[in-house]
Design a protein around this motif. Sequence first.
Motif, mmCIF file in Angstrom:
data_model
loop_
_atom_site.group_PDB
_atom_site.id
_atom_site.type_symbol
_atom_site.label_atom_id
_atom_site.label_comp_id
_atom_site.label_asym_id
_atom_site.label_seq_id
_atom_site.Cartn_x
_atom_site.Cartn_y
_atom_site.Cartn_z
ATOM 1 N N ARG A 101 34.114 45.872 -51.050
ATOM 2 C CA ARG A 101 33.896 44.930 -49.952
ATOM 3 C C ARG A 101 32.534 44.250 -50.070
ATOM 4 N N SER B 215 31.753 40.397 -50.383
ATOM 5 C CA SER B 215 30.941 39.750 -49.356
ATOM 6 C C SER B 215 29.891 38.836 -49.973
ATOM 7 N N TYR C 287 39.513 38.112 -52.435
ATOM 8 C CA TYR C 287 40.054 38.110 -51.073
ATOM 9 C C TYR C 287 41.518 38.569 -51.078
ATOM 10 N N MET D 26 35.093 39.121 -42.945
ATOM 11 C CA MET D 26 35.229 38.429 -44.231
ATOM 12 C C MET D 26 36.039 37.150 -44.038
#
Length: 300
Positions: free
Chosen positions: A240, A244, A260, A273
Amino acid sequence: MSLRRFRSPFADRPTGRNAVRLASLSVMLLLAACAGKKSADEMVSHMASADTLYNNGIDALRSQRYALAAAEFEVLQQNYPYSGYTANAQLMEGYADYLQDKYPDAVQQLDRFLELHPTSPDAAYAFYLRALCYYEQVADVQRDQQGTIEAMNALEEVITRFPQSPYARDAQLKVDLCRDHLAGKEMLVGRFYQQQRNYEAAVNRYQRVIQDFQTTNHVPEALERLVEVYLDLGLTEQARRSASVLSFNYPGSKWYRYSYNMLRSEHLLAANMPAPTSSQHDGGTPARRGFFSRAWHAVF
């Protein structure tokens, strides 16, 4: 790596050549052309004066007879070591060798010139031409990149020594290309390790690209590859975090879309996100300048 030939600053200087060449030189050139067997050095008149040898060398350069030009300049240096033409002959022989792709010979000649004439007005050109010799030898990313490092060092020396010279800007552009080349090598090795499931080694390569080559076009992919590796390792939080940084700096890149979609398919998307933007920002420059380094170190 292709490179347009750099024009010598001496190419258009007035040569002041005599109206008539020495008869002995004309006869030797004619015989050599007919025989087709004599070397360039054999075609040079060792009895010619320094200015004649120099002007003949310039003429040979203009007519793209580079081997003959180098031979003329070499004979001048050997026969007239204290002539006012000798320094220019050293530099121009290096240029003639460069035009023949004889890069080690050119570097040797240019090093000699710089050693003997460190304060010459033409030193900037000599350093730049020397750097081009290394740059022309940059190897494909699948091969050893020591030559790329040498080229980058030589180009950076031009920038450091002569920041206001006309050569500094072009040298900087080539430094950037060298850095992109080195980053490409790291990515190639990283992808190999990833395919071999040597994840620790792959992570080290990708992180090096992100930390040491931040201005290159390879950073978005390096971040996306980290997302892949961390997901394979079950390190969801690290995945993650990489996504990010990717979303903040390259929101419209295909690499963020890949990250994504991977996280969404695994139901691992962070609440904050954002979805990928529709703009195409696939280049190596972060969308928000100055933030990238801080963001990377903040989350890792």
